[in-house]
Scaffold this motif. Structure first.
Motif, PDB file in Angstrom:
ATOM      1  N   UNK A   1      13.019  12.734   2.901  1.00 16.52           N
ATOM      2  CA  UNK A   1      12.915  11.106   2.932  1.00 16.52           C
ATOM      3  C   UNK A   1      14.406  10.744   2.412  1.00 16.52           C
ATOM      4  N   UNK A   2      14.694   9.549   3.017  1.00 15.11           N
ATOM      5  CA  UNK A   2      15.612   8.967   2.736  1.00 15.11           C
ATOM      6  C   UNK A   2      15.699   7.502   2.884  1.00 15.11           C
ATOM      7  N   UNK A   3      16.457   6.752   2.115  1.00 18.66           N
ATOM      8  CA  UNK A   3      16.318   5.270   1.922  1.00 18.66           C
ATOM      9  C   UNK A   3      16.680   4.670   3.327  1.00 18.66           C
ATOM     10  N   UNK A   4      15.747   3.703   3.892  1.00 16.71           N
ATOM     11  CA  UNK A   4      15.805   3.065   5.032  1.00 16.71           C
ATOM     12  C   UNK A   4      17.086   2.463   5.279  1.00 16.71           C
ATOM     13  N   UNK A   5      17.634   1.884   4.056  1.00 19.43           N
ATOM     14  CA  UNK A   5      18.898   1.337   4.037  1.00 19.43           C
ATOM     15  C   UNK A   5      19.611   1.228   2.991  1.00 19.43           C
ATOM     16  N   UNK A   6      20.771   1.222   2.486  1.00 14.43           N
ATOM     17  CA  UNK A   6      21.204   1.099   1.176  1.00 14.43           C
ATOM     18  C   UNK A   6      21.597  -0.362   0.843  1.00 14.43           C
ATOM     19  N   UNK A   7      21.630  -1.121   2.023  1.00 16.74           N
ATOM     20  CA  UNK A   7      21.594  -2.515   1.688  1.00 16.74           C
ATOM     21  C   UNK A   7      20.475  -3.027   1.139  1.00 16.74           C
ATOM     22  N   UNK A   8      19.412  -2.858   0.928  1.00 17.91           N
ATOM     23  CA  UNK A   8      18.177  -3.035   0.219  1.00 17.91           C
ATOM     24  C   UNK A   8      18.375  -2.615  -1.341  1.00 17.91           C
ATOM     25  N   UNK A   9      18.276  -3.326  -2.247  1.00 16.05           N
ATOM     26  CA  UNK A   9      18.255  -3.018  -3.445  1.00 16.05           C
ATOM     27  C   UNK A   9      16.995  -2.042  -4.077  1.00 16.05           C
ATOM     28  N   UNK A  10      17.234  -1.004  -4.775  1.00 13.08           N
ATOM     29  CA  UNK A  10      15.926  -0.356  -5.389  1.00 13.08           C
ATOM     30  C   UNK A  10      15.249  -1.344  -6.527  1.00 13.08           C
ATOM     31  N   UNK A  11      14.118  -1.751  -6.615  1.00  9.14           N
ATOM     32  CA  UNK A  11      13.521  -2.457  -7.527  1.00  9.14           C
ATOM     33  C   UNK A  11      12.852  -1.718  -8.745  1.00  9.14           C
ATOM     34  N   UNK A  12      13.392  -2.001  -9.722  1.00  3.24           N
ATOM     35  CA  UNK A  12      12.945  -1.262 -10.962  1.00  3.24           C
ATOM     36  C   UNK A  12      12.064  -2.281 -11.814  1.00  3.24           C
ATOM     37  N   UNK A  13      11.032  -1.640 -12.331  1.00  2.89           N
ATOM     38  CA  UNK A  13       9.914  -2.307 -13.211  1.00  2.89           C
ATOM     39  C   UNK A  13       9.036  -1.489 -13.969  1.00  2.89           C
ATOM     40  N   UNK A  14       8.529  -1.750 -15.028  1.00  2.00           N
ATOM     41  CA  UNK A  14       7.604  -1.040 -15.780  1.00  2.00           C
ATOM     42  C   UNK A  14       6.513  -0.665 -15.066  1.00  2.00           C
ATOM     43  N   UNK A  15       6.082   0.676 -15.141  1.00  2.00           N
ATOM     44  CA  UNK A  15       4.802   0.955 -14.230  1.00  2.00           C
ATOM     45  C   UNK A  15       3.917   2.075 -14.674  1.00  2.00           C
ATOM     46  N   UNK A  16       4.408   3.138 -15.377  1.00  2.00           N
ATOM     47  CA  UNK A  16       3.570   4.065 -15.900  1.00  2.00           C
ATOM     48  C   UNK A  16       3.507   4.206 -17.435  1.00  2.00           C
ATOM     49  N   UNK A  17       2.398   4.009 -17.999  1.00  2.00           N
ATOM     50  CA  UNK A  17       1.876   3.778 -19.235  1.00  2.00           C
ATOM     51  C   UNK A  17       1.194   5.024 -19.843  1.00  2.00           C
ATOM     52  N   UNK A  18       1.240   5.303 -21.258  1.00  2.00           N
ATOM     53  CA  UNK A  18       0.011   6.003 -21.916  1.00  2.00           C
ATOM     54  C   UNK A  18      -0.544   4.815 -22.502  1.00  2.00           C
ATOM     55  N   UNK A  19      -1.954   5.264 -22.624  1.00  2.00           N
ATOM     56  CA  UNK A  19      -2.999   3.974 -23.145  1.00  2.00           C
ATOM     57  C   UNK A  19      -3.933   4.940 -23.773  1.00  2.00           C
ATOM     58  N   UNK A  20      -4.547   4.504 -25.087  1.00  2.00           N
ATOM     59  CA  UNK A  20      -5.567   5.254 -25.747  1.00  2.00           C
ATOM     60  C   UNK A  20      -5.938   4.149 -26.853  1.00  2.00           C
ATOM     61  N   UNK A  21      -7.284   4.370 -27.388  1.00  2.00           N
ATOM     62  CA  UNK A  21      -7.597   3.627 -28.638  1.00  2.00           C
ATOM     63  C   UNK A  21      -6.687   3.853 -29.714  1.00  2.00           C
ATOM     64  N   UNK A  22      -6.357   2.646 -30.527  1.00  3.21           N
ATOM     65  CA  UNK A  22      -5.751   3.055 -31.744  1.00  3.21           C
ATOM     66  C   UNK A  22      -5.924   3.896 -32.555  1.00  3.21           C
ATOM     67  N   UNK A  23      -7.233   4.405 -32.716  1.00  6.67           N
ATOM     68  CA  UNK A  23      -7.770   5.401 -33.404  1.00  6.67           C
ATOM     69  C   UNK A  23      -7.088   6.666 -32.956  1.00  6.67           C
ATOM     70  N   UNK A  24      -6.780   6.925 -31.792  1.00  2.00           N
ATOM     71  CA  UNK A  24      -6.346   8.008 -31.493  1.00  2.00           C
ATOM     72  C   UNK A  24      -4.981   8.508 -31.467  1.00  2.00           C
ATOM     73  N   UNK A  25      -4.021   7.413 -31.874  1.00  2.00           N
ATOM     74  CA  UNK A  25      -2.566   7.499 -32.300  1.00  2.00           C
ATOM     75  C   UNK A  25      -2.082   8.494 -32.672  1.00  2.00           C
ATOM     76  N   UNK A  26      -2.993   8.682 -34.017  1.00  2.28           N
ATOM     77  CA  UNK A  26      -2.519   9.724 -35.144  1.00  2.28           C
ATOM     78  C   UNK A  26      -3.256  11.179 -34.971  1.00  2.28           C
ATOM     79  N   UNK A  27      -4.113  11.404 -33.865  1.00  2.00           N
ATOM     80  CA  UNK A  27      -4.287  12.214 -33.550  1.00  2.00           C
ATOM     81  C   UNK A  27      -3.158  13.490 -33.357  1.00  2.00           C
ATOM     82  N   UNK A  28      -3.161  14.481 -33.706  1.00  2.00           N
ATOM     83  CA  UNK A  28      -1.870  15.481 -33.745  1.00  2.00           C
ATOM     84  C   UNK A  28      -1.909  15.912 -32.316  1.00  2.00           C
TER      85      UNK A  28
END
Length: 324
Positions: free
Chosen positions: A255-282
């Motif tokens: 795969x290649x970029x269609x054109x390097x004239x177009x900027x690559x757009x960066x944004x937050x997308x992938x997250x870890x999620x859980x109930x607060x009570x899970x955070x301290x599980x080892x």
């Protein structure tokens, strides 16, 4: 005034009702038959009802007894099941993670061996489904979620920013360039491949760049990025999708970029999620630390790869229609 139930008496009652005999219940509980009979008598006195009919040393449940048995046997079955899970997790380091199928196959799984090499006594289950976990009813430790974040009631942390750009096979790009070398003109003759569940869609991208949609053939729409990326790699069109998921193809040049004239757009997308009570599980804490480190390493690699291909990277601007 409400009477707090005597859990010991309820346990004795449930065992007798389930086995049908005081002697069998006593043997299961490791106590004397007299102790069991005493607990049953106290329970009937406390509740003011008869729970068993007694005839010729045989016991049968009354209507009240049957009602109580249905409640207690379900409750104790759940408790025994929970105990088994707790003991299994204590004796074997287990982790259950839910992830979208495309992310699990293209990003997470290729990196899991590194985690297992460092933690050889761990067992991991990856539940690859687009559905978010219901942590109140499902035995899931952690979600790897794709989206805008800020899910109510959950601890969330972005671990990977996404990098979005139009991509196609080298042969397909050459074919488009034969008709028009102008970056915007390339799209006028292109067949667009739509990943319908991504955060950035073709209509929004074209609007931001001031490009009229091409006169498309019958649209190609897929609800899995892995399918859309595969089709672009096979030369069927141009896909607007994630460099995170297409990293291997971009590295190999399939795969290649269609054109390097177009900027690559960066944004937050992938997250870890859980109930607060899970955070301290080892197990959650250790895996989260590892995935956080993997995210930082990937960010460095992805930037280097895209810049090496001649792309410019910009963060999504305020008001840009990325998070639909």
């Amino acid at each position: 005034m409400a009477i707090n139930p005597n859990l010991n008496s309820l346990a004795y009652f449930e065992a007798v009702a389930r086995t049908g005999r005081v002697s069998l219940a006593a043997a299961e509980l490791g106590v004397s038959a007299a102790a069991v009979s005493q607990q049953l008598k106290q329970l009937e006195e406390q509740w003011g009802v008869r729970l068993f009919r007694r005839k010729d040393r045989r016991l049968s449940l009354t209507l009240d007894g049957e009602t109580l048995f249905q409640a207690t046997t379900n409750a104790f079955r759940m408790i025994r099941g929970a105990r088994a899970v707790v003991l299994r997790q204590r004796n074997n380091r287990q982790l259950t993670v839910r992830s979208s199928p495309s992310f699990a196959v293209r990003w997470l799984t290729p990196r899991l061996k590194h985690f297992l090499d460092a933690n050889p006594d761990w067992g991991i289950r990856v539940d690859a489904t687009p559905d978010f976990s219901d942590f109140e009813t499902e035995a899931i430790d952690l979600d790897m979620r794709y989206g805008a974040g800020a899910w109510e009631g959950l601890h969330t942390e972005c671990i990977i920013n996404d990098f979005f750009l139009p991509m196609c096979s080298p042969a397909y790009r050459e074919r488009l360039a034969a008709d028009d070398t102008d970056p915007a003109g390339l799209l006028a003759h292109a067949r667009l491949i739509h990943s319908v569940k991504t955060l950035y869609q073709w209509d929004a991208w074209l609007l931001v760049h001031g490009i009229d949609p091409p006169m498309e053939q019958a649209p190609l729409r897929f609800d899995r990025s892995s399918m859309a990326i595969q089709l672009a790699r096979d030369g069927a069109g141009v896909v607007l999708d994630s460099a995170t998921l297409a990293q291997g193809d971009l590295e190999r040049g399939t795969l290649v970029p269609l054109s390097t004239a177009f900027d690559v757009v960066e944004f937050p997308a992938y997250w870890i999620a859980c109930p607060p009570r899970h955070v301290n599980r080892r197990n959650v804490r250790l895996f989260s630390d590892w995935i956080r480190e993997q995210g930082r390493s990937f960010d460095h690699q992805a930037r280097g790869l895209l810049e090496g291909l001649g792309c410019r990277i910009r963060f999504a601007s305020d008001g840009e229609p990325v998070l639909r």
